[in-house]
Design a protein around this motif. Structure first.
Motif, short mmCIF file in Angstrom:
data_model
loop_
_atom_site.label_atom_id
_atom_site.label_comp_id
_atom_site.label_asym_id
_atom_site.label_seq_id
_atom_site.Cartn_x
_atom_site.Cartn_y
_atom_site.Cartn_z
N LYS A 67 0.84 -1.24 -0.06
CA LYS A 67 -0.09 -0.16 0.13
C LYS A 67 0.73 1.29 -0.02
O LYS A 67 1.75 1.26 0.79
N ARG A 68 0.51 2.16 -0.94
CA ARG A 68 1.21 3.44 -0.97
C ARG A 68 1.04 4.24 0.26
O ARG A 68 -0.25 4.31 0.61
N GLN A 69 1.84 4.93 0.85
CA GLN A 69 2.00 5.57 2.10
C GLN A 69 1.91 6.89 1.81
O GLN A 69 2.10 7.24 0.57
N ASP A 70 1.50 7.75 2.85
CA ASP A 70 1.47 9.27 2.45
C ASP A 70 2.83 9.88 1.99
O ASP A 70 2.78 10.82 1.01
N ASP A 71 3.91 9.39 2.32
CA ASP A 71 5.19 9.77 1.62
C ASP A 71 5.62 9.25 0.54
O ASP A 71 6.76 9.62 0.13
N VAL A 79 -3.60 -9.03 2.36
CA VAL A 79 -4.65 -9.10 1.20
C VAL A 79 -6.06 -8.75 1.56
O VAL A 79 -6.58 -8.06 1.07
N GLU A 80 -6.54 -9.47 2.66
CA GLU A 80 -7.75 -9.16 3.19
C GLU A 80 -7.92 -7.46 3.48
O GLU A 80 -9.00 -6.95 3.03
N ALA A 81 -7.23 -6.91 4.15
CA ALA A 81 -7.29 -5.52 4.34
C ALA A 81 -7.27 -4.60 3.10
O ALA A 81 -8.06 -3.87 2.72
N ALA A 82 -6.29 -5.04 2.45
CA ALA A 82 -6.30 -4.37 0.90
C ALA A 82 -7.50 -4.27 0.14
O ALA A 82 -8.32 -3.45 -0.18
N MET A 83 -8.27 -5.53 0.06
CA MET A 83 -9.52 -5.99 -0.34
C MET A 83 -10.65 -5.19 0.10
O MET A 83 -11.39 -4.54 -0.58
N ASP A 84 -10.46 -5.15 1.47
CA ASP A 84 -11.62 -4.25 2.29
C ASP A 84 -11.55 -2.82 1.84
O ASP A 84 -12.66 -1.99 1.57
N GLU A 85 -10.40 -2.37 1.93
CA GLU A 85 -9.96 -0.82 1.50
C GLU A 85 -10.68 -0.54 -0.06
O GLU A 85 -11.21 0.39 -0.27
N ILE A 86 -10.08 -1.26 -0.84
CA ILE A 86 -10.56 -1.19 -2.18
C ILE A 86 -11.89 -1.41 -2.38
O ILE A 86 -12.60 -0.50 -3.27
#
Length: 166
Positions: A67-71, A79-86
Motif C-alpha cells: 500500500k502506498r503511504q502518504d510519503d 490481502v484481506e485489508a487491501a481488498m476491504d479498502e478497495i
C-alpha cells in the motif's frame, strides 16, 4: 549438486499460450525455450517467454500486497485489508457517480486466466455497470451523414467531425 530436468509447460505471459520446455534446477526454472516437439509455433518462443527465469528470480518482484503511504513509500498490507479498502473506495465511487463510473478492461495479460472474463463480468453485473471493454470493443468510425447513430448522452468511441442527429 542439484538435479536438472526439463518439463513441458505453457507460457502464460501473453494470450498466445506458447508451448514451452522449462529446464529446472531443483524447483527453480533456469531456462525456458519453445517446445521443439510441439507443432504450434514450430518451437518458437519470444524473448519475453525466454526471459521468464530472470523475471521469476528478480529481487524486485512483487511477492505480497503493498500500500502506498502518504510519503510515497510502500508498506506491506494483508490481502484481506487491501481488498476491504478497495471495496470501500469502489463503493464510494459508485454511490457518488453511479455504476457506469466503474469499468473493466480485459487485455493481453488477463487473457491467459480463463476466469478473468467470467469473474470480471460477474463483478460488473453485480455493480450494475455495463462498462466491460476488450481490444475488440472499439467501434469502427461510422460512415458520415444521416447513418450516424450518436445521440446526446451517449459516449463516442471515435473522433467524429460530422453533424449528428439530436
Amino acid at each position: 549438486m542439484t538435479e536438472t530436468r526439463t518439463e513441458p509447460s505453457l507460457c502464460r505471459f501473453c494470450h498466445a499460450g506458447c508451448p514451452i520446455t522449462v529446464e529446472l534446477e531443483g524447483e527453480r526454472p533456469i531456462r525456458v525455450i519453445g517446445n521443439p516437439n510441439s507443432p504450434t509455433y514450430d518451437g518458437f518462443l519470444c524473448r519475453r517467454g525466454r526471459a521468464l527465469p530472470e523475471q521469476l528470480a528478480n529481487p524486485d518482484r512483487l511477492l505480497h500486497s503493498l500500500k502506498r503511504q502518504d510519503d510515497g513509500t510502500y508498506a506491506p498490507i494483508p490481502v484481506e485489508a487491501a481488498m476491504d479498502e478497495i471495496a470501500a473506495r469502489i463503493s464510494a465511487i459508485v454511490d457518488e457517480h453511479g455504476p457506469r463510473s466503474v469499468a473493466l478492461y480485459l487485455g493481453t495479460y488477463s487473457a491467459p486466466y480463463p476466469a478473468s472474463g467470467v469473474m470480471g463480468g460477474g463483478w460488473l453485473a453485480m455493480l450494475g455497470s455495463p462498462m466491460l471493454f476488450t481490444s475488440n470493443t472499439e467501434a469502427p468510425r461510422p460512415p458520415p451523414g444521416p447513418t450516424c447513430t450518436w445521440r446526446p448522452g451517449r459516449a463516442r468511441t471515435w473522433p467524429c467531425s460530422q453533424p449528428c442527429s439530436t
